[in-house]
Design an enzyme around this catalytic site. Structure first.
Site, short mmCIF file in Angstrom:
data_model
loop_
_atom_site.label_atom_id
_atom_site.label_comp_id
_atom_site.label_asym_id
_atom_site.label_seq_id
_atom_site.Cartn_x
_atom_site.Cartn_y
_atom_site.Cartn_z
N CYS A 117 25.36 8.26 0.18
CA CYS A 117 26.15 8.75 1.32
C CYS A 117 26.46 10.24 1.21
O CYS A 117 26.83 10.87 2.20
CB CYS A 117 27.43 7.95 1.44
SG CYS A 117 27.08 6.21 1.71
N HIS A 257 32.07 11.74 6.11
CA HIS A 257 31.14 10.61 6.05
C HIS A 257 31.83 9.41 6.68
O HIS A 257 33.01 9.17 6.47
CB HIS A 257 30.77 10.32 4.60
CG HIS A 257 30.00 9.04 4.43
ND1 HIS A 257 28.85 8.78 5.14
CD2 HIS A 257 30.24 7.95 3.66
CE1 HIS A 257 28.41 7.58 4.79
NE2 HIS A 257 29.23 7.05 3.91
N ASN A 287 28.10 2.74 9.33
CA ASN A 287 27.77 3.63 8.22
C ASN A 287 26.24 3.83 8.18
O ASN A 287 25.52 2.89 7.87
CB ASN A 287 28.27 3.00 6.92
CG ASN A 287 28.03 3.88 5.70
OD1 ASN A 287 27.31 4.87 5.77
ND2 ASN A 287 28.62 3.50 4.59
O1 UT7 Z 1 29.41 4.68 2.28
C1 UT7 Z 1 29.33 4.43 0.92
C2 UT7 Z 1 30.63 4.14 0.31
N1 UT7 Z 1 31.14 2.91 0.78
C3 UT7 Z 1 32.40 2.81 1.15
O2 UT7 Z 1 33.10 3.79 1.16
C4 UT7 Z 1 32.91 1.44 1.51
C5 UT7 Z 1 34.20 1.18 0.78
N2 UT7 Z 1 34.72 -0.15 0.98
C6 UT7 Z 1 35.22 -0.58 2.17
O3 UT7 Z 1 35.16 0.13 3.16
C7 UT7 Z 1 35.94 -1.91 2.21
O4 UT7 Z 1 36.13 -2.37 0.89
C8 UT7 Z 1 35.19 -3.01 3.02
C9 UT7 Z 1 35.25 -2.66 4.50
C10 UT7 Z 1 33.76 -3.12 2.55
C11 UT7 Z 1 35.90 -4.35 2.85
O5 UT7 Z 1 37.25 -4.25 3.25
P1 UT7 Z 1 38.43 -4.69 2.30
O6 UT7 Z 1 39.68 -4.42 3.03
O7 UT7 Z 1 38.24 -4.03 0.97
O8 UT7 Z 1 38.21 -6.26 2.24
P2 UT7 Z 1 37.90 -7.21 0.99
O9 UT7 Z 1 36.48 -7.05 0.58
O10 UT7 Z 1 38.96 -7.04 -0.03
O11 UT7 Z 1 38.08 -8.61 1.69
C12 UT7 Z 1 39.35 -9.07 2.16
C13 UT7 Z 1 39.18 -10.48 2.73
C14 UT7 Z 1 38.49 -11.44 1.74
O12 UT7 Z 1 39.03 -12.72 1.97
P3 UT7 Z 1 40.18 -13.30 0.99
O13 UT7 Z 1 39.57 -13.31 -0.36
O14 UT7 Z 1 41.33 -12.35 1.12
O15 UT7 Z 1 40.44 -14.64 1.57
C15 UT7 Z 1 37.06 -11.43 2.19
O16 UT7 Z 1 36.38 -12.61 1.85
O17 UT7 Z 1 38.34 -10.45 3.88
C16 UT7 Z 1 37.20 -11.31 3.69
N3 UT7 Z 1 36.04 -10.70 4.32
C17 UT7 Z 1 35.74 -10.86 5.62
N4 UT7 Z 1 36.33 -11.54 6.61
C18 UT7 Z 1 35.77 -11.50 7.82
C19 UT7 Z 1 35.11 -9.88 3.77
N5 UT7 Z 1 34.21 -9.51 4.68
C20 UT7 Z 1 34.57 -10.10 5.83
C21 UT7 Z 1 34.03 -10.10 7.13
N6 UT7 Z 1 34.67 -10.79 8.10
N7 UT7 Z 1 32.92 -9.40 7.45
#
Ligand code: UT7
Length: 330
Positions: A117, A257, A287
């Site tokens: 990125c 980004h 992204n």
């Molecule tokens: O560009 C390169 C660099 N990349 C980045 O900068 C990305 C950095 N990371 C992020 O932007 C975030 O971590 C994500 C958007 C990828 C994920 O968001 P988050 O707030 O960190 O969510 P999480 O992975 O901690 O998931 C929270 C909950 C989980 O459920 P439980 O365990 O709390 O019950 C996941 O299973 O949300 C669930 N979940 C979803 N629910 C609905 C994960 N993905 C999804 C989804 N739809 N697509």
């Protein structure tokens, strides 16, 4: 006395394929919903490149062609082309070679640069150094990624995030101080296990097993990357301002980004910038890895004024991160 040469951006181009994949489309593919995606990431839809045999070069060529048309020059005038990408058409030869051929850039040399990125910032800094050296007059820097070619559409953690696009800038020598002013770039390979493709490289070549295990898709441990990204992008942007004796008031635009709206907001807050000064199009494209920053520059080109101080900032796989200060020349 000869004046110092800086690398001015003298034209911009951008391209996103027509086909749209919305959050509602994804609801039918994996267990997710529009509300979750929008509130956690800021994304509503993304573009996808469709068509047998198409790849990243098919994104880069139209973006660069726009830039050449705007500047009124032919591809034969390009001295060097740098393509930042993690999704090259093939492992080798470089996508830059293929793009030069498709454009008719017969007098150019070129190479691909991989910094995920942060790829566009790494490539812009490299291209600027080629111009500043005095050896090259026209360097094209392109960020292009066909992310949907490495996305697992059964993995809701990643498939909601990525899209396909390209953006490009033309760099030319300037003696009035416009163009790339400063760049702070960093990398830390201890972050490699948080965002990567598990197989297909020399360490773990492609095999039936790696394909069956879905190891050729982008894997991300989202929350870990998020934690590093929020701090990394905000810290480096603040450091760049401080190093150049600037405050948020001196900055016309932040071009972040586009990985997550929450990371963008944290960076803008840290720099003391109101939302009106931040380029945000993540809702439309998701992204697009190396393409996010130049695509923003292309979309906002008519709102930029000569002399504007612009900060470009990124964080991504590697880990890689950085911030670049540009004085707009157009
Ligand atoms: O560009 C390169 C660099 N990349 C980045 O900068 C990305 C950095 N990371 C992020 O932007 C975030 O971590 C994500 C958007 C990828 C994920 O968001 P988050 O707030 O960190 O969510 P999480 O992975 O901690 O998931 C929270 C909950 C989980 O459920 P439980 O365990 O709390 O019950 C996941 O299973 O949300 C669930 N979940 C979803 N629910 C609905 C994960 N993905 C999804 C989804 N739809 N697509």
């Amino acid at each position: 006395m000869t004046k110092k040469i800086t690398a001015a951006i003298t034209a911009v181009g951008g391209y996103a394929p027509e086909d749209v994949l919305s959050n509602f489309d994804l609801e039918k593919m994996v267990d997710t919903n529009d509300e979750w995606i929008r509130t956690r990431t800021g994304i509503s839809e993304r573009r996808i490149l469709k068509g047998e045999g198409k790849g990243t070069s098919d994104l880069a060529v139209p973006a660069i062609q726009i830039l050449l048309d705007k500047r009124g020059i032919s591809a034969e005038e390009i001295d060097c082309l740098i393509i930042a990408t993690v999704t090259p058409d093939m492992v080798f030869p470089a996508t830059a070679n293929i793009v030069c051929h498709k454009l008719g850039a017969k007098n150019a040399w070129g190479f691909d640069l991989e910094a995920a990125c942060s790829g566009f910032l790494y490539a812009l800094t490299t291209g600027a150094a080629l111009i500043e050296s005095g050896r090259y007059k026209k360097v094209v820097v392109c960020g292009a990624d066909n992310m949907t070619s490495i996305v697992d559409y059964s993995d809701r953690n990643t498939c909601i995030l990525f899209g396909d696009a390209a953006g490009a800038v033309l760099l030319e020598p300037n003696t009035e101080g416009y163009g790339v002013q400063d760049s702070l770039l960093r990398s830390d390979g201890s972050g490699a296990d948080f965002l990567y493709m598990k197989a297909g490289g020399s360490r773990r070549p492609a095999s039936v097993e790696t394909v069956m295990n879905k190891e050729h898709y982008a894997f991300q441990e989202g929350p870990s990357v998020f934690k590093f990204a929020v701090k990394g992008m905000a810290d480096i942007s603040a450091e760049l301002l401080e190093k150049n004796n600037l405050t948020g008031d001196d900055i016309a635009w932040l071009v972040p980004h586009q990985a997550n709206l929450r990371i963008i907001d944290a960076t803008a807050n840290r720099m003391g910038l109101p939302k009106e000064k931040v380029m945000i199009n993540i809702q439309k494209y998701g992204n697009t890895t190396a393409a996010t920053i130049p695509l923003c520059l292309y979309e906002w080109r008519n709102q930029l004024n000569k002399g504007d101080n612009i900060v470009l900032a990124a964080f991504g796989g590697g880990f890689t991160w950085g911030a670049t200060l540009v004085k707009w020349a157009l």
